[in-house]
Scaffold this motif. Sequence first.
Motif, PDB file in Angstrom:
ATOM      1  N   UNK B  20       0.720  -1.534  -0.211  1.00 43.63           N
ATOM      2  CA  UNK B  20       0.114  -0.142   0.262  1.00 43.63           C
ATOM      3  C   UNK B  20       0.718   1.261   0.395  1.00 43.63           C
ATOM      4  N   UNK B  21       0.376   2.624  -0.239  1.00 45.46           N
ATOM      5  CA  UNK B  21       1.034   3.784  -0.521  1.00 45.46           C
ATOM      6  C   UNK B  21       1.616   4.113   0.975  1.00 45.46           C
ATOM      7  N   UNK B  24       5.414   3.093   1.438  1.00 51.24           N
ATOM      8  CA  UNK B  24       5.880   3.357   0.043  1.00 51.24           C
ATOM      9  C   UNK B  24       6.615   4.401   1.079  1.00 51.24           C
ATOM     10  N   UNK B  25       5.965   4.743   1.981  1.00 50.56           N
ATOM     11  CA  UNK B  25       6.263   6.117   2.730  1.00 50.56           C
ATOM     12  C   UNK B  25       7.126   5.326   3.501  1.00 50.56           C
ATOM     13  N   UNK B  28      10.507   4.992   1.532  1.00 50.26           N
ATOM     14  CA  UNK B  28      11.142   5.469   1.020  1.00 50.26           C
ATOM     15  C   UNK B  28      12.197   6.798   2.303  1.00 50.26           C
ATOM     16  N   UNK B  29      10.994   6.374   3.761  1.00 51.26           N
ATOM     17  CA  UNK B  29      12.151   7.339   4.363  1.00 51.26           C
ATOM     18  C   UNK B  29      12.941   6.852   5.273  1.00 51.26           C
ATOM     19  N   UNK B  32      15.485   8.632   7.564  1.00 49.33           N
ATOM     20  CA  UNK B  32      15.168   8.920   8.281  1.00 49.33           C
ATOM     21  C   UNK B  32      15.228   8.680   9.220  1.00 49.33           C
ATOM     22  N   UNK B  41      13.881   4.295  -3.418  1.00 42.43           N
ATOM     23  CA  UNK B  41      13.276   4.463  -3.918  1.00 42.43           C
ATOM     24  C   UNK B  41      11.979   2.816  -4.503  1.00 42.43           C
ATOM     25  N   UNK B  42      10.911   2.976  -3.825  1.00 37.47           N
ATOM     26  CA  UNK B  42       9.996   1.835  -4.212  1.00 37.47           C
ATOM     27  C   UNK B  42       9.809   1.859  -5.474  1.00 37.47           C
ATOM     28  N   UNK B  43      10.306   0.596  -6.081  1.00 37.18           N
ATOM     29  CA  UNK B  43       9.102   0.510  -7.436  1.00 37.18           C
ATOM     30  C   UNK B  43       7.742  -0.647  -7.083  1.00 37.18           C
ATOM     31  N   UNK B  44       6.706  -0.256  -7.057  1.00 35.28           N
ATOM     32  CA  UNK B  44       5.668  -0.875  -6.202  1.00 35.28           C
ATOM     33  C   UNK B  44       5.360  -1.909  -7.266  1.00 35.28           C
ATOM     34  N   UNK B  45       5.138  -1.665  -8.661  1.00 30.61           N
ATOM     35  CA  UNK B  45       4.873  -3.033  -9.188  1.00 30.61           C
ATOM     36  C   UNK B  45       5.559  -4.078  -9.281  1.00 30.61           C
ATOM     37  N   UNK B  85      16.609  -4.855 -15.719  1.00 32.39           N
ATOM     38  CA  UNK B  85      15.687  -4.203 -16.794  1.00 32.39           C
ATOM     39  C   UNK B  85      15.920  -4.470 -18.371  1.00 32.39           C
ATOM     40  N   UNK B  86      14.758  -4.111 -18.205  1.00 37.01           N
ATOM     41  CA  UNK B  86      14.066  -4.534 -19.835  1.00 37.01           C
ATOM     42  C   UNK B  86      14.959  -3.688 -20.496  1.00 37.01           C
TER      43      UNK B  86
END
Lengths: 51, 724
Positions: B20-21, B24-25, B28-29, B32, B41-45, B85-86
């Motif tokens: 979920x988002x 992500x939060x 990506x923190x 801290x 950095x998140x790649x969600x898919x 990476x494609x």
Amino acid sequence: MNVIFMLIFFSILVAGGFLIAFFISVKSGQYEDLNTPSMRVYLDDEPNNTK
Amino acid sequence: MDFQSDTMNRVRFHIPQIHCSSCLWLLEKLNRIDGGVIRSVVDFTRKEVSVEYSPSDTSIRAIVELLTLIGYEPSITVDNNIKPINYAKRSLYLKLGLAGFATGNIMLFSMPEYFDTTSLISPQYSLIFRILNIALATPVLLYSASDYWKNAYRAIINKSMSLDVPLALGIITLYLRSLADIITNQSPGFMDSFSGLVFLLLIGKLVQQRTFDALSFERNYTSYLPLSVQTIQNGTEQSRSVTSLSTGDIIHIRNKEIVPADSILLSPHGHVDYSFVTGETAPVEIVKNAKIYAGGRIIGNSVQLMVQKEVSRSYLTQLWNNEIFHKKKYRAFQNISSHFGTWFTFTVIIIATVAAIYRLPDYQVASSVFTAVLIIACPCALTLAAPFALNTALRMMSRASLFLKNTDIVLDMAETDSIVFDKTGTLTSTHNADVKFYEGNLNSNEEKLIYAMAKRSSHPLAQAIAQTIAQTLSVKENIRPDDFQEIIGEGIYARFSDTIIRFGTHDFVQNTSTHTSTIQNEVNQSIVHISVNGEYRGFFAIRNSFRSGIEKTLQFLDNKFNIHILSGDSPKDGIYLQHYLPNSPMKFRQTPEEKMNYIQELSQKHNVMMIGDGLNDAAALKASAVGIAVTENTAAFTPACDAILSANRIDTLPAFIEYARFTKKTIVIAFIISVFYNILGLWLAVTAQLTPLVTAILMPISSLSIVVFVVWTLTYNAKKRGFR
């Protein structure tokens, strides 16, 4: 009517610019992940405490 | 690890828990929480996080520990699940972008000439338009369409026709004819149709490449085994990579951990669950000096083992040396494409030649008719129909939790006439053993006590009983017994102040109680007898449960397909299954090799679909035309396969196969419509009425109408079948 030549020239220039921009965006990997950035919008910016 | 330097390292982790988002939060923190992290950095898919950190301030180990602490344990295995990476997809985007750019501009430049019926435009304008059109179309020919040249060339070299051959022929003819027309100043040429055609074809290609990034279809044993294991050296525990284990090492494996290599047990006793490796449901009880095979999961107390063979030479991993894992499957799609391609190419060339000869004395008309036939007969509507149909089918099936590796598999599914099922984990569920209490009854207080004592035991049957009672129990108290004894292979004895409860084998309970049941142990169930204060109360019958609705599904499939059952387990469930599948061959106690050989033999005469779940099915899945892995959690390990099916939708299987067949039918209908368009175009071409304007209108309309037809039909049909 000769102005048409100029217009054609400019239109190709503008369109070509967009094409180049598209190429750069693809090569920098912006099309790799189309899902996460849409969720990143929800994240709030950090409050700036240094002021 | 992607990138390494003195000041910055970048590493990517696969984290199945991302959902979920908020994940992500948090992820990506990271900077801290740990100051050494520069950026994450998140790649969600793909469920990946890429972490940049400075190696002087923190380490990978610290980051992994941090991630685990906040609840996002990265899945780290010997073979990292991270996909490269494609780049092929990137180049397709570029080709598509170029073709789209050219198409748009050429169309605008061609427009004035199409509508210029009264020669309003001065010749100098039409000249510059035509030069620009050539300048724009040439890169499309050389770059955007380059894949078609390569494929057609390869097909001709290998003497195997594919649809790419007439396609390449059509594209090149369209370009050359336009070039000739423009140079000889006969007509404005077909450059807009040319680049539009390439554009549409590339869209079809993009659509066909659809895959599920979050799923992995190529896993082997290395992604199942853990990355590191606790070894004991000179009395101290130490973490070591499993690949560095050698014979004689002593390892420490805890509850629910996987044994990485064939070993010998040093502890007095233990339980191993081999269900994922061999298909046996009941955990095996082992005693000191017994052999444990790699892939087994330790249940209960932690054990110490001595490694006998290195990881790569274990019994389990040997399977992957079989050649079946290095062969590529032959896809039905290539088959159809090559058959149709051959037939189509020759027909078109014959028609073109005949039409040209018919017009012969007049060379100009003859050559124009010849090229016109090649252009209009270019199977573009056809090459678009299949990718869009398959893509829609793939999308619709994924809504109902069947995830295909790629679009071609839809056609292989449609061809299926035999289905082979694995039993353990596929037809039966891995958890929730079916536990029932028979004969006497227990009051709620006794239930509570039994729950408390069953919970203390690591024996799988006791765990199953505890789970079942827990469902009915309102309050889950943790009552401490005053006296607790577990006798291995016999049962459990516990005393709660004045109540003495025993449960376990017939003998264990009978020797101390007044009366026992006369029930004999049936083949398909395990029995646990219970006595309270020396009074016999009854027994729990525990059998592994079949997935809900599976009986109906099997019966339904049995009418239409040849069903086979291959199981690594003992034949205890055979009688039960026989009841629903009276005519199906069933084989039990099958080794992975035997399963694979069975499938290979069957594949000689049939199109086989294999449905399995564990590592023991991996070779069989690979040997079948369509291998479907069943899993309860799509993030969990699945062996290499063609499709992943969510376990709770296994009852939808008949609908999936029928839908695949419907997809095939739809493609055939789309082919017929496109042939009709081609005949119409051919008539125009043969009668020399084919002008650039007619082509420019006919080509996109025919292609788009077929795409719309195919997508709409398949979406509507999927809704009717309730795929969501």
